[in-house]
Design an enzyme around this catalytic site. Structure first.
Site, short mmCIF file in Angstrom:
data_model
loop_
_atom_site.label_atom_id
_atom_site.label_comp_id
_atom_site.label_asym_id
_atom_site.label_seq_id
_atom_site.Cartn_x
_atom_site.Cartn_y
_atom_site.Cartn_z
N HIS A 194 0.85 -1.19 0.00
CA HIS A 194 0.00 0.00 0.00
C HIS A 194 0.88 1.24 0.00
CE1 HIS A 194 0.64 0.92 4.36
NE2 HIS A 194 0.71 -0.40 4.48
N ASP A 216 -0.57 4.28 0.72
CA ASP A 216 -1.12 5.25 1.67
C ASP A 216 -0.38 5.16 2.99
OD1 ASP A 216 -2.45 2.66 1.97
OD2 ASP A 216 -3.68 3.63 3.51
N ASP A 238 6.73 1.83 6.56
CA ASP A 238 5.37 1.31 6.38
C ASP A 238 4.61 2.12 5.32
OD1 ASP A 238 3.02 -0.09 6.76
OD2 ASP A 238 2.53 0.88 8.66
N GLU A 272 -4.98 0.89 3.00
CA GLU A 272 -4.69 -0.10 4.03
C GLU A 272 -4.68 0.53 5.41
OE1 GLU A 272 -2.47 -2.78 6.69
OE2 GLU A 272 -2.04 -0.70 6.18
N GLU A 273 -4.24 1.78 5.50
CA GLU A 273 -4.19 2.46 6.79
C GLU A 273 -5.56 3.03 7.18
OE1 GLU A 273 -1.79 2.09 8.57
OE2 GLU A 273 0.08 2.03 7.45
N GLU A 305 4.89 -5.72 4.00
CA GLU A 305 4.69 -5.05 5.29
C GLU A 305 5.96 -5.18 6.15
OE1 GLU A 305 2.47 -3.21 6.60
OE2 GLU A 305 0.62 -3.49 5.46
N HIS A 356 4.81 4.53 11.91
CA HIS A 356 3.76 5.37 12.52
C HIS A 356 4.32 6.35 13.55
CE1 HIS A 356 0.06 2.68 11.44
NE2 HIS A 356 0.99 2.65 10.49
#
Length: 389
Positions: A72, A74, A105, A144-145, A173, A362
């Protein structure tokens, strides 16, 4: 286009693709993959009550087997950008580390996969194999997030309608815990959210005989639901567990017995259970304690986070061998952590997750060592080479 994973990661980070914004990331990948000979499809999916999401599917080759790299573009919001040492969408390289939201990520993982595949194609005349057999695909989503409604599930449905079939998938991931090569994710636990509601009767605290305090019943049921383990786990999974995360009666008055009490909870469960079997189990345990004395109900939140596992075998062994060749580590096969888009891909083909180290994902100053980007690219290249040998 460059096959340098550092340059690819930097360019992707500079696309501010905060969920569900495309931010230029998919357009960039489209240009890179098209130049390499891929047939690229971009599509936007819609769902009432959810934001539109752009996605990408690209394939080179027409025959089986079809090896898929998924991911992903995003990212989660950067938060207060003034707290970052380097701007979150700058892609700055400092002291051997690349900074930026998505570095770990998981724009870094996507960049390494693209670089590895481009290198492999260049060495094989632009084909997965020199004899023209086989296919390589990229399955890239944009939410995905987020709530994961208009991303991978819809993209997989679109692929199925087009007759696209997958044989194996590597999802990039950030699977590693401490060092690159320490962990392959071969599955994920399921996740189920619910609310336990105890119904009482409102009344004045000075006259408790005229009321029915639901808090007493709620406390008793919480204790009962957590008194016994849900299971003891198995070789692939940790024991399932239930955690209460909030208790609320909505009562702002100290001399009022409330009429209702609520407790929210989450269950992370292994393959001993399904969502439906867990609902039945909790209802049964609560009824044993409640009898006719406590009136309760459960509210269940819809969830697409089901448990899955990819059984260890030749594919997982091939991935583990490639990792060991580059890092000299023997990766643990793990099912820990939260949910990922692998839970959707598993219905179409066996899938493993292997990417970068998740230490800074994150977080403020998310970053990845340049050495890890280059090493992951080599690992992916070995996986591709061995897959088509």
């Amino acid at each position: 286009m460059s096959a340098d994973p550092v340059a690819l990661t930097r360019d992707l980070i500079r696309c501010p693709s905060v969920t569900p914004a495309e931010g230029g990331a998919l357009a960039y990948l489209e240009s890179v993959l098209t130049a390499a000979g891929f047939r690229v499809h971009r599509m936007t999916f819609h769902e009432p009550g959810a934001e539109d999401v752009e996605n990408l599917y690209a394939r080179i080759g027409d025959t089986e087997p079809n090896l898929v790299f998924a991911g992903h573009t995003d990212v989660v919001p950067p938060g207060d950008e003034t707290t970052w040492t380097h701007p979150p969408f700058s892609g700055d390289v400092v002291k051997g580390e690349l900074f930026g939201r998505g570095a770990v990520d998981m724009k870094g993982g996507i960049a390494c996969a693209v670089a590895a595949v481009l290198d492999h194609l260049a060495a094989n005349g632009g084909k997965p194999r020199k004899d023209g057999a086989g296919s390589i695909s990229f399955l890239i989503t944009g939410d995905e997030e987020g709530i994961a409604v208009n991303g991978t599930p819809k993209l997989l449905d679109w692929c199925a309608k087009q007759g696209e079939k997958f044989d194996h998938c590597v999802l990039g991931e950030p699977s590693n815990v401490e060092n690159l090569g320490d962990t392959i994710k071969i599955g994920r636990r399921g996740s189920l959210n619910g609310t336990l509601i105890v119904h009482g009767k409102q009344g004045h605290v000075a006259y408790p005989q005229r009321a029915d305090n639901p808090i007493r019943g709620l406390v008793a049921l919480i204790a009962a639901l957590q008194a016994e383990p849900l299971d003891v786990g198995n070789p692939n999974f940790q024991p399932s567990h239930l955690e209460f995360t909030s208790v609320d009666v909505g009562n702002k008055t100290v001399n009022l017995i409330p009429g209702e009490a609520r407790a929210r909870f989450n269950i992370r469960f292994n393959d001993y259970h399904t969502q439906e079997s867990l609902k039945a189990l909790l209802e049964e345990r609560a009824l044993k304690v409640a009898g006719n004395a406590i009136r309760f109900t459960f509210e269940w939140q819809p969830s697409n986070a089901n448990v899955f596992v990819t059984s260890p075998g030749p594919f997982t062994e091939m991935v583990a061998t490639a990792i060991n060749d580059v890092t000299a580590r023997s990766p643990t096969l793990s099912t820990t952590g939260g949910t990922s888009d692998a839970r959707f891909i598993t219905h179409h083909c066996p899938v493993v997750e292997f990417g970068l180290v998740g230490q800074t994902m994150h977080q403020v100053n998310e970053r990845v060592p340049i050495a890890d980007l280059r090493a992951l690219t080599v690992i992916y290249r070995k996986i591709v080479e061995r897959y088509f040998t």
